[in-house]
Design a protein around this motif. Structure first.
Motif, mmCIF file in Angstrom:
data_model
loop_
_atom_site.group_PDB
_atom_site.id
_atom_site.type_symbol
_atom_site.label_atom_id
_atom_site.label_comp_id
_atom_site.label_asym_id
_atom_site.label_seq_id
_atom_site.Cartn_x
_atom_site.Cartn_y
_atom_site.Cartn_z
ATOM 1 N N GLN A 177 0.847 -1.351 -0.019
ATOM 2 C CA GLN A 177 -0.009 -0.093 -0.092
ATOM 3 C C GLN A 177 0.919 1.374 -0.036
ATOM 4 O OE1 GLN A 177 -2.216 -0.884 3.441
ATOM 5 N NE2 GLN A 177 -4.119 -1.873 2.288
ATOM 6 N N SER A 178 1.882 1.329 0.690
ATOM 7 C CA SER A 178 2.822 2.488 0.949
ATOM 8 C C SER A 178 3.522 2.635 -0.687
ATOM 9 C CB SER A 178 3.899 2.099 1.705
ATOM 10 O OG SER A 178 3.417 2.106 3.235
ATOM 11 N N ILE A 179 3.796 1.549 -1.214
ATOM 12 C CA ILE A 179 4.201 1.522 -2.302
ATOM 13 C C ILE A 179 3.456 2.324 -3.599
ATOM 14 C CG2 ILE A 179 5.299 0.187 -4.914
ATOM 15 C CD1 ILE A 179 6.353 -1.726 -2.693
ATOM 16 N N GLU A 180 2.085 1.754 -3.582
ATOM 17 C CA GLU A 180 1.192 2.500 -4.397
ATOM 18 C C GLU A 180 1.000 3.996 -3.971
ATOM 19 O OE1 GLU A 180 -2.650 0.534 -4.474
ATOM 20 O OE2 GLU A 180 -1.661 -1.298 -4.403
ATOM 21 N N SER A 181 1.120 4.275 -2.867
ATOM 22 C CA SER A 181 0.918 5.773 -2.253
ATOM 23 C C SER A 181 2.052 6.481 -2.818
ATOM 24 C CB SER A 181 0.678 5.785 -0.986
ATOM 25 O OG SER A 181 -0.666 5.169 -0.572
ATOM 26 N N TYR A 182 3.213 5.861 -2.749
ATOM 27 C CA TYR A 182 4.462 6.774 -3.107
ATOM 28 C C TYR A 182 4.451 6.931 -4.674
ATOM 29 C CZ TYR A 182 5.976 6.182 1.729
ATOM 30 O OH TYR A 182 6.071 6.362 3.206
ATOM 31 N N LEU A 183 3.874 5.941 -5.339
ATOM 32 C CA LEU A 183 3.841 5.773 -6.726
ATOM 33 C C LEU A 183 3.055 7.239 -6.975
ATOM 34 C CD1 LEU A 183 4.027 1.970 -7.847
ATOM 35 C CD2 LEU A 183 5.587 3.920 -8.376
ATOM 36 N N GLN A 184 2.016 7.224 -6.755
ATOM 37 C CA GLN A 184 0.842 8.110 -6.970
ATOM 38 C C GLN A 184 1.536 9.508 -6.553
ATOM 39 O OE1 GLN A 184 -2.575 7.035 -4.819
ATOM 40 N NE2 GLN A 184 -3.048 5.336 -6.405
ATOM 41 N N GLY A 185 2.414 9.853 -5.552
ATOM 42 C CA GLY A 185 2.883 10.890 -5.167
ATOM 43 C C GLY A 185 4.065 11.622 -5.782
ATOM 44 N N GLY A 186 4.640 10.237 -6.545
ATOM 45 C CA GLY A 186 5.949 10.662 -7.430
ATOM 46 C C GLY A 186 7.219 10.549 -6.690
ATOM 47 N N ARG A 187 7.109 9.951 -5.539
ATOM 48 C CA ARG A 187 8.133 9.705 -4.583
ATOM 49 C C ARG A 187 8.988 8.498 -4.872
ATOM 50 N NH1 ARG A 187 8.510 12.836 -0.103
ATOM 51 N NH2 ARG A 187 10.703 11.847 -0.146
ATOM 52 N N ASP A 188 9.781 8.350 -6.048
ATOM 53 C CA ASP A 188 10.435 7.318 -6.340
ATOM 54 C C ASP A 188 11.556 6.794 -5.367
ATOM 55 O OD1 ASP A 188 9.051 7.170 -8.755
ATOM 56 O OD2 ASP A 188 10.627 8.345 -10.189
ATOM 57 N N ASP A 189 12.217 7.776 -4.865
ATOM 58 C CA ASP A 189 13.046 7.334 -3.451
ATOM 59 C C ASP A 189 12.399 6.268 -2.425
ATOM 60 O OD1 ASP A 189 11.489 9.743 -3.106
ATOM 61 O OD2 ASP A 189 12.971 10.258 -1.505
ATOM 62 N N LEU A 190 11.206 6.880 -2.113
ATOM 63 C CA LEU A 190 10.572 6.255 -1.073
ATOM 64 C C LEU A 190 10.021 4.879 -1.566
ATOM 65 C CD1 LEU A 190 8.508 9.062 0.509
ATOM 66 C CD2 LEU A 190 10.739 7.787 1.498
ATOM 67 N N VAL A 191 9.552 4.757 -2.892
ATOM 68 C CA VAL A 191 9.395 3.383 -3.495
ATOM 69 C C VAL A 191 10.435 2.311 -3.520
ATOM 70 C CG1 VAL A 191 8.322 2.378 -5.816
ATOM 71 C CG2 VAL A 191 7.507 4.636 -5.267
ATOM 72 N N ARG A 192 11.610 2.955 -3.874
ATOM 73 C CA ARG A 192 12.649 2.085 -3.880
ATOM 74 C C ARG A 192 12.721 1.355 -2.512
ATOM 75 N NH1 ARG A 192 14.979 5.298 -7.260
ATOM 76 N NH2 ARG A 192 15.875 6.636 -5.945
ATOM 77 N N ASN A 193 13.009 2.147 -1.634
ATOM 78 C CA ASN A 193 12.932 1.924 -0.276
ATOM 79 C C ASN A 193 11.837 0.912 0.094
ATOM 80 O OD1 ASN A 193 15.138 3.559 0.184
ATOM 81 N ND2 ASN A 193 14.067 5.083 1.290
ATOM 82 N N GLU A 194 10.839 0.986 0.034
ATOM 83 C CA GLU A 194 9.718 0.188 0.103
ATOM 84 C C GLU A 194 9.886 -1.193 -0.427
ATOM 85 O OE1 GLU A 194 7.105 0.296 2.495
ATOM 86 O OE2 GLU A 194 8.050 2.282 3.297
ATOM 87 N N GLN A 195 10.258 -1.117 -1.872
ATOM 88 C CA GLN A 195 10.302 -2.384 -2.502
ATOM 89 C C GLN A 195 11.453 -3.202 -2.038
ATOM 90 O OE1 GLN A 195 10.809 -0.548 -6.483
ATOM 91 N NE2 GLN A 195 8.900 -1.060 -7.183
ATOM 92 N N GLN A 196 12.414 -2.489 -1.579
ATOM 93 C CA GLN A 196 13.779 -3.327 -1.204
ATOM 94 C C GLN A 196 13.326 -4.132 0.409
ATOM 95 O OE1 GLN A 196 16.579 -0.344 -0.547
ATOM 96 N NE2 GLN A 196 17.736 -0.864 -2.431
ATOM 97 N N GLU A 197 12.340 -3.428 1.086
ATOM 98 C CA GLU A 197 11.826 -3.927 2.385
ATOM 99 C C GLU A 197 10.798 -5.254 1.912
ATOM 100 O OE1 GLU A 197 9.530 -2.158 6.111
ATOM 101 O OE2 GLU A 197 11.139 -1.118 5.324
ATOM 102 N N LEU A 198 10.193 -4.836 1.081
ATOM 103 C CA LEU A 198 8.965 -5.722 0.723
ATOM 104 C C LEU A 198 9.796 -7.124 -0.006
ATOM 105 C CD1 LEU A 198 5.991 -6.571 0.209
ATOM 106 C CD2 LEU A 198 6.203 -5.617 -2.014
ATOM 107 N N GLN A 199 11.012 -7.040 -0.541
ATOM 108 C CA GLN A 199 11.539 -8.135 -1.083
ATOM 109 C C GLN A 199 12.123 -8.862 0.061
ATOM 110 O OE1 GLN A 199 14.440 -6.322 -3.593
ATOM 111 N NE2 GLN A 199 13.289 -6.926 -5.430
ATOM 112 N N VAL A 200 12.486 -8.118 1.285
ATOM 113 C CA VAL A 200 12.764 -9.093 2.203
ATOM 114 C C VAL A 200 11.698 -9.674 3.041
ATOM 115 C CG1 VAL A 200 13.957 -8.919 4.385
ATOM 116 C CG2 VAL A 200 15.049 -7.610 2.741
ATOM 117 N N VAL A 201 10.551 -9.050 3.372
ATOM 118 C CA VAL A 201 9.580 -9.615 3.884
ATOM 119 C C VAL A 201 9.050 -11.022 3.199
ATOM 120 C CG1 VAL A 201 7.218 -9.217 4.527
ATOM 121 C CG2 VAL A 201 8.742 -7.372 5.062
#
Length: 158
Positions: A68-92
């Protein structure tokens, strides 16, 4: 090896290797697991510990929050935060069962519709409950919901 032991082992390895993403993610998962145990101790006893199935529920919930955070950050154009969330999601996702593909989910939804006797969208809750209980962390509820709605509409209209 149970899931909790695996988390502990992976945390130690991340500490040794200096992998900050894995370390912070595993610590957060352990924190969420402990929070859930503390919640349940009032009803299940002072020394209660989550089993693997309950631990997977906690981890699945955390993964859902990351998505959900990734979707929100994508809509907000926050690519830096998207990358962080994606890395964390991969671990999870390392700690979750392999996700069912769409054809497997469709078969599971169809079977649950038959077993629950669902006839229309009014029965969506029954179908969702049955599917998610059987999938045990191997299915994204959002995708299951879309498939179940489609199948129930087909049944209702057809």
């Amino acid at each position: 090896m149970d899931l909790r032991s695996r988390l502990q082992q992976d945390m130690k390895a991340a500490l040794k290797s200096g992998d900050k993403v894995v370390l912070s993610t595993v610590r957060m998962l352990q924190s969420r697991i402990l929070e859930r145990e503390v919640e349940l101790r009032t009803t299940k006893g002072r020394d209660y510990h989550l089993n693997d199935e309950e631990t997977i529920e906690v981890i699945s919930s955390y993964a859902k929050q990351r998505r959900q955070s990734i979707e929100s950050y994508l809509q907000g154009g926050r690519d830096d935060l998207v990358r962080n969330e994606q890395q964390e999601l991969q671990v999870v996702e390392r700690y979750l069962p392999a996700q069912l593909d769409e054809s497997e989910l469709e078969a599971l939804v169809d079977r649950s519709i038959e077993e629950t006797g669902a006839r229309s969208l009014k029965d969506l809750g029954k179908v969702m409950k049955a599917v998610m209980a059987e999938a045990r962390g191997a299915a994204d509820g959002k995708i299951v919901n879309q498939i179940a709605k489609r199948r129930l509409l087909e049944r209702q209209n057809g």
